[in-house]
Scaffold this motif. Structure first.
Motif, PDB file in Angstrom:
ATOM      1  N   ALA A 201       0.811  -1.218   0.000  1.00 20.94           N
ATOM      2  CA  ALA A 201       0.000   0.000   0.000  1.00 20.94           C
ATOM      3  C   ALA A 201       0.840   1.261   0.000  1.00 20.94           C
ATOM      4  N   ALA A 202       2.152   1.139   0.274  1.00 16.86           N
ATOM      5  CA  ALA A 202       3.013   2.324   0.289  1.00 16.86           C
ATOM      6  C   ALA A 202       3.048   3.010  -1.066  1.00 16.86           C
ATOM      7  N   GLU A 203       2.831   2.252  -2.145  1.00 23.87           N
ATOM      8  CA  GLU A 203       2.852   2.849  -3.483  1.00 23.87           C
ATOM      9  C   GLU A 203       1.704   3.830  -3.682  1.00 23.87           C
ATOM     10  N   ALA A 204       0.639   3.658  -2.913  1.00 26.71           N
ATOM     11  CA  ALA A 204      -0.521   4.537  -3.056  1.00 26.71           C
ATOM     12  C   ALA A 204      -0.464   5.749  -2.133  1.00 26.71           C
ATOM     13  N   VAL A 205       0.557   5.822  -1.287  1.00 22.74           N
ATOM     14  CA  VAL A 205       0.654   6.934  -0.336  1.00 22.74           C
ATOM     15  C   VAL A 205       1.026   8.212  -1.087  1.00 22.74           C
ATOM     16  N   ARG A 206       0.303   9.277  -0.795  1.00 23.69           N
ATOM     17  CA  ARG A 206       0.583  10.585  -1.395  1.00 23.69           C
ATOM     18  C   ARG A 206       1.361  11.430  -0.399  1.00 23.69           C
ATOM     19  N   LEU A 207       2.466  12.020  -0.843  1.00 23.07           N
ATOM     20  CA  LEU A 207       3.294  12.868   0.000  1.00 23.07           C
ATOM     21  C   LEU A 207       3.159  14.323  -0.422  1.00 23.07           C
ATOM     22  N   PRO A 244      -5.467   7.389   0.072  1.00 25.18           N
ATOM     23  CA  PRO A 244      -6.748   7.893  -0.443  1.00 25.18           C
ATOM     24  C   PRO A 244      -7.897   7.648   0.519  1.00 25.18           C
ATOM     25  N   GLY A 245      -8.773   8.648   0.599  1.00 19.61           N
ATOM     26  CA  GLY A 245      -9.912   8.547   1.494  1.00 19.61           C
ATOM     27  C   GLY A 245      -9.580   8.796   2.942  1.00 19.61           C
ATOM     28  N   GLY A 246      -8.353   9.241   3.220  1.00 18.46           N
ATOM     29  CA  GLY A 246      -7.959   9.492   4.601  1.00 18.46           C
ATOM     30  C   GLY A 246      -7.887   8.227   5.429  1.00 18.46           C
ATOM     31  N   ARG A 247      -7.628   7.078   4.765  1.00 13.46           N
ATOM     32  CA  ARG A 247      -7.583   5.813   5.513  1.00 13.46           C
ATOM     33  C   ARG A 247      -6.443   5.790   6.524  1.00 13.46           C
ATOM     34  N   ALA A 248      -5.343   6.469   6.203  1.00 11.94           N
ATOM     35  CA  ALA A 248      -4.199   6.533   7.128  1.00 11.94           C
ATOM     36  C   ALA A 248      -3.364   7.746   6.765  1.00 11.94           C
ATOM     37  N   GLY A 274      -2.253  -3.111   7.735  1.00  9.83           N
ATOM     38  CA  GLY A 274      -0.888  -2.728   7.398  1.00  9.83           C
ATOM     39  C   GLY A 274      -0.741  -1.313   6.879  1.00  9.83           C
ATOM     40  N   LEU A 275      -1.753  -0.470   7.087  1.00  9.19           N
ATOM     41  CA  LEU A 275      -1.717   0.873   6.504  1.00  9.19           C
ATOM     42  C   LEU A 275      -0.751   1.792   7.242  1.00  9.19           C
ATOM     43  N   ALA A 276      -0.642   1.641   8.564  1.00 10.74           N
ATOM     44  CA  ALA A 276       0.326   2.465   9.300  1.00 10.74           C
ATOM     45  C   ALA A 276       1.741   2.139   8.836  1.00 10.74           C
ATOM     46  N   THR A 277       2.016   0.859   8.631  1.00 12.46           N
ATOM     47  CA  THR A 277       3.335   0.454   8.133  1.00 12.46           C
ATOM     48  C   THR A 277       3.582   1.036   6.750  1.00 12.46           C
ATOM     49  N   ALA A 278       2.558   1.039   5.901  1.00 13.73           N
ATOM     50  CA  ALA A 278       2.704   1.586   4.553  1.00 13.73           C
ATOM     51  C   ALA A 278       3.020   3.074   4.581  1.00 13.73           C
ATOM     52  N   TYR A 310       5.694  -0.431  16.465  1.00 16.79           N
ATOM     53  CA  TYR A 310       7.057   0.081  16.447  1.00 16.79           C
ATOM     54  C   TYR A 310       8.066  -0.993  16.875  1.00 16.79           C
ATOM     55  N   ASP A 311       7.641  -1.905  17.738  1.00 15.74           N
ATOM     56  CA  ASP A 311       8.492  -3.059  18.053  1.00 15.74           C
ATOM     57  C   ASP A 311       8.823  -3.822  16.773  1.00 15.74           C
ATOM     58  N   GLY A 312       7.785  -4.059  15.956  1.00 15.05           N
ATOM     59  CA  GLY A 312       7.967  -4.822  14.737  1.00 15.05           C
ATOM     60  C   GLY A 312       8.842  -4.137  13.708  1.00 15.05           C
ATOM     61  N   LEU A 313       8.916  -2.804  13.771  1.00 12.48           N
ATOM     62  CA  LEU A 313       9.732  -2.044  12.827  1.00 12.48           C
ATOM     63  C   LEU A 313      11.147  -1.798  13.352  1.00 12.48           C
ATOM     64  N   GLY A 314      11.445  -2.349  14.522  1.00 12.39           N
ATOM     65  CA  GLY A 314      12.811  -2.267  15.036  1.00 12.39           C
ATOM     66  C   GLY A 314      13.113  -1.070  15.913  1.00 12.39           C
ATOM     67  N   PHE A 315      12.084  -0.358  16.359  1.00  9.93           N
ATOM     68  CA  PHE A 315      12.310   0.779  17.246  1.00  9.93           C
ATOM     69  C   PHE A 315      12.436   0.291  18.690  1.00  9.93           C
ATOM     70  N   ALA A 316      13.385   0.847  19.416  1.00  4.41           N
ATOM     71  CA  ALA A 316      13.581   0.500  20.824  1.00  4.41           C
ATOM     72  C   ALA A 316      13.586   1.770  21.666  1.00  4.41           C
TER      73      ALA A 316
END
Length: 328
Positions: A201-207, A244-248, A274-278, A310-316
């Motif tokens: 879903a990261a490909e659909a994220v607008r910056l 899109p749609g303000g999902r995340a 998985g939208l927060a991760t995206a 954040y644990d899963g993404l390696g943040f401590a």
């Protein structure tokens, strides 16, 4: 004086060690004639009238009777990080301050008084990185007066749990009746793994560089959109992400080697997709393009879903900070 408990157990700390990081063992209870022990590690913030006060890394204060001690010693300061990016408490605090700037600020010695019409505690609290230059009671009187003139409650942001943090200041505030209203962890990690995570879903994220109405609506903490937008765009290099749609949504501030993530929010109807991760992956990839290599974020300690993400993404956890509010 030093107390010997017998055998190999010794209490090797004294009231002169207030302000140092210590490890102590005490008798918690006696069950069927056998003692049960409890160990505590933290900063010794007071030793008065036979009672020790130790502040642990999460900010919790523990009161221990001197008579219950069976062992105690000074221990080295906690390392800033054993793995991942190295960072001092002061460096991270200054990076975080640049990423979430107030509308106005004023210096009081090494303290910075910050105000932003009440939008978030972070932007409406004192950042005390050092000595205020005047006695503490006078400094706190100046603080409460400064915020009262702006019709705001007085907050002081105090950190615990790393070398150079402010356990002593927190203890002094508590003694004066200030209340620890909320606590949050500051976490750090390597940036590249966040950008490399498998998140289609990261490909659909607008910056974008400015949050739109949909972004602000999903953020959900905005009573004055103009004020929020004015604050949120401030920082060295600020990016806003949205599906899109303000999902995340999410926000990232790139500041030298650091990328700071904030406001990662998902529509409740789309959680566990998985939208927060995206969102974070898309922001991380942009930050990597700008030369960042390390990541940081802040998460409240009562948010188990975010902590697991954040644990899963390696943040401590690097340290914990607390917002102390002046007594009414």
């Amino acid at each position: 004086m030093e107390i010997t408990a017998g055998g190999l157990l010794e209490v090797r700390i004294t009231p002169a060690d207030v302000g140092k990081r210590v490890s102590v063992r005490r008798v918690e209870a006696v069950v069927s004639g056998s003692p049960e022990f409890t160990d505590t590690v933290g900063v010794l913030t007071s030793w008065d009238q036979g009672v020790l006060l130790i502040t642990k890394k999460d900010g919790q204060s523990v009161r221990i009777s001197e008579s219950s001690l069976v062992a105690g010693k000074i221990v080295p300061p906690a390392p800033a990080r054993r793995r991942g990016p190295a960072a001092s408490f002061e460096e991270l605090s200054r990076v975080a301050a640049r990423a979430w700037q107030p509308l106005e600020s004023e210096r009081l010695g090494d303290w910075t008084l910050r105000a932003a019409a009440g939008f978030t505690r972070r932007a409406n609290s004192v950042l005390p990185l050092g000595d205020p230059g005047i006695p503490l009671d006078d400094a706190l009187a100046r603080v409460t007066s400064w915020y009262a003139r702006r019709s705001l409650p007085a907050y002081v942001q105090v950190a615990t749990g790393a070398a150079g943090t402010q356990e002593m200041l927190g203890a002094e505030l508590e003694r004066r009746g200030w209340v620890n209203e909320v606590s949050a962890e500051v976490r750090i990690g390597a940036l590249a793994p966040v950008g490399d995570v498998d998140a289609p879903a990261a490909e659909a994220v607008r910056l974008t560089r400015v949050p739109d109405e949909e972004w602000l609506g999903r953020y959900g903490k905005v009573s004055d959109p103009d004020l929020a937008r004015r604050m949120l765009v401030e920082g060295p290099s600020v990016w806003f992400a949205a599906l899109p749609g303000g999902r995340a949504i999410g926000r990232c501030v790139v500041d030298g080697r650091w990328a700071g993530f904030a406001a990662v929010t998902v529509d409740p109807a789309h959680r566990r997709e998985g939208l927060a991760t995206a969102v974070m992956a898309a922001l991380a990839r942009r930050a990597l393009e700008e030369g960042a290599s390390a990541a940081w974020l802040q998460v409240e300690t009562d948010n188990p879903g975010a902590l697991a993400l954040y644990d899963g993404l390696g943040f401590a956890r690097h340290h914990t900070y607390h917002h102390y509010r002046a007594a009414s």
